[in-house]
Scaffold this motif. Structure first.
Motif, short mmCIF file in Angstrom:
data_model
loop_
_atom_site.label_atom_id
_atom_site.label_comp_id
_atom_site.label_asym_id
_atom_site.label_seq_id
_atom_site.Cartn_x
_atom_site.Cartn_y
_atom_site.Cartn_z
N PRO A 221 -40.40 83.53 60.91
CA PRO A 221 -41.35 83.29 59.82
C PRO A 221 -42.80 83.46 60.27
O PRO A 221 -43.15 83.15 61.41
CB PRO A 221 -41.07 81.85 59.40
CG PRO A 221 -40.43 81.22 60.58
CD PRO A 221 -39.68 82.30 61.28
N LYS A 222 -43.60 83.98 59.38
CA LYS A 222 -45.03 84.18 59.67
C LYS A 222 -45.80 83.00 59.08
O LYS A 222 -45.44 82.48 58.03
CB LYS A 222 -45.54 85.49 59.06
CG LYS A 222 -44.71 86.71 59.37
CD LYS A 222 -44.67 86.97 60.85
CE LYS A 222 -43.78 88.14 61.19
NZ LYS A 222 -42.36 87.85 61.18
N ARG A 223 -46.87 82.60 59.75
CA ARG A 223 -47.64 81.46 59.26
C ARG A 223 -49.10 81.62 59.64
O ARG A 223 -49.42 81.97 60.77
CB ARG A 223 -47.10 80.19 59.90
CG ARG A 223 -47.14 79.00 58.99
CD ARG A 223 -46.47 77.83 59.64
NE ARG A 223 -47.37 76.69 59.62
CZ ARG A 223 -47.63 75.97 58.55
NH1 ARG A 223 -47.06 76.26 57.40
NH2 ARG A 223 -48.45 74.96 58.60
N GLY A 224 -49.99 81.35 58.72
CA GLY A 224 -51.42 81.34 58.99
C GLY A 224 -52.01 82.74 59.11
O GLY A 224 -51.36 83.74 58.83
#
Length: 165
Positions: A80-83
């Motif tokens: 997952p990608k975040r920020g």
């Protein structure tokens, strides 16, 4: 085994400690013979030439791209990608109060002096003074930013704070 068949220079004077270029040899064990692929069974790399039997990696031409996992969802897409990374982020060179104790009492400290003493690396990146540690001397400190705890500690030690642009 690699072997040099060159003879020693008969004209070289043994009393002089002068080395000639032709006398240089690589360190023993540093030169490894290349794998001679496809040169028969006896070479150890014959027939499939070290590629194994069939499959995409055994074929000639292009190899699969970096990160390709044979059609399986690649790791980079499974995580997952975040920020995000802000392109307006301000970067500072950090100097703690503890490091300023090496200066003499009542001295003026500027980014140029910090650079001379190799406390900071570059003058074009702003300096921020943080309040980590104790300051034991009365100093006049000039920097682009100060933390609130650093200002309190500098003033309690009898020093002054100057914000420069």
């Amino acid at each position: 085994m690699l072997k040099s068949w060159r003879r020693k220079n008969p004209r070289r004077d043994p009393l002089k400690n002068k080395m000639e270029l032709f006398e240089l040899k690589p360190k023993k064990g540093s030169r490894k013979r290349p794998k001679r692929r496809g040169c028969g069974i006896g070479s150890g790399h014959g027939k499939t030439s070290g590629r194994g039997h069939k499959g995409q990696k055994a074929r000639s031409g292009r190899k699969p791209r970096l990160g390709f996992e044979g059609g399986q969802m690649p790791l980079i897409r499974r995580i997952p990608k975040r920020g995000f990374t802000s392109k307006f982020k301000k970067v500072f060179q950090i100097v703690n109060l503890e490091t300023l104790n090496r200066f003499e009492n009542n001295s003026i400290i500027t980014p140029e002096i910090l650079k001379q003493r190799e406390i900071i690396k570059k003058l074009n990146i702003p300096v921020k003074i943080l309040g980590d540690g104790r300051i034991l001397k009365s100093l006049t400190i000039k920097a682009q930013r100060f933390s609130s705890s650093a200002i309190k500690k500098i003033r309690s030690a009898g020093g002054t704070v100057e914000v420069i642009s």
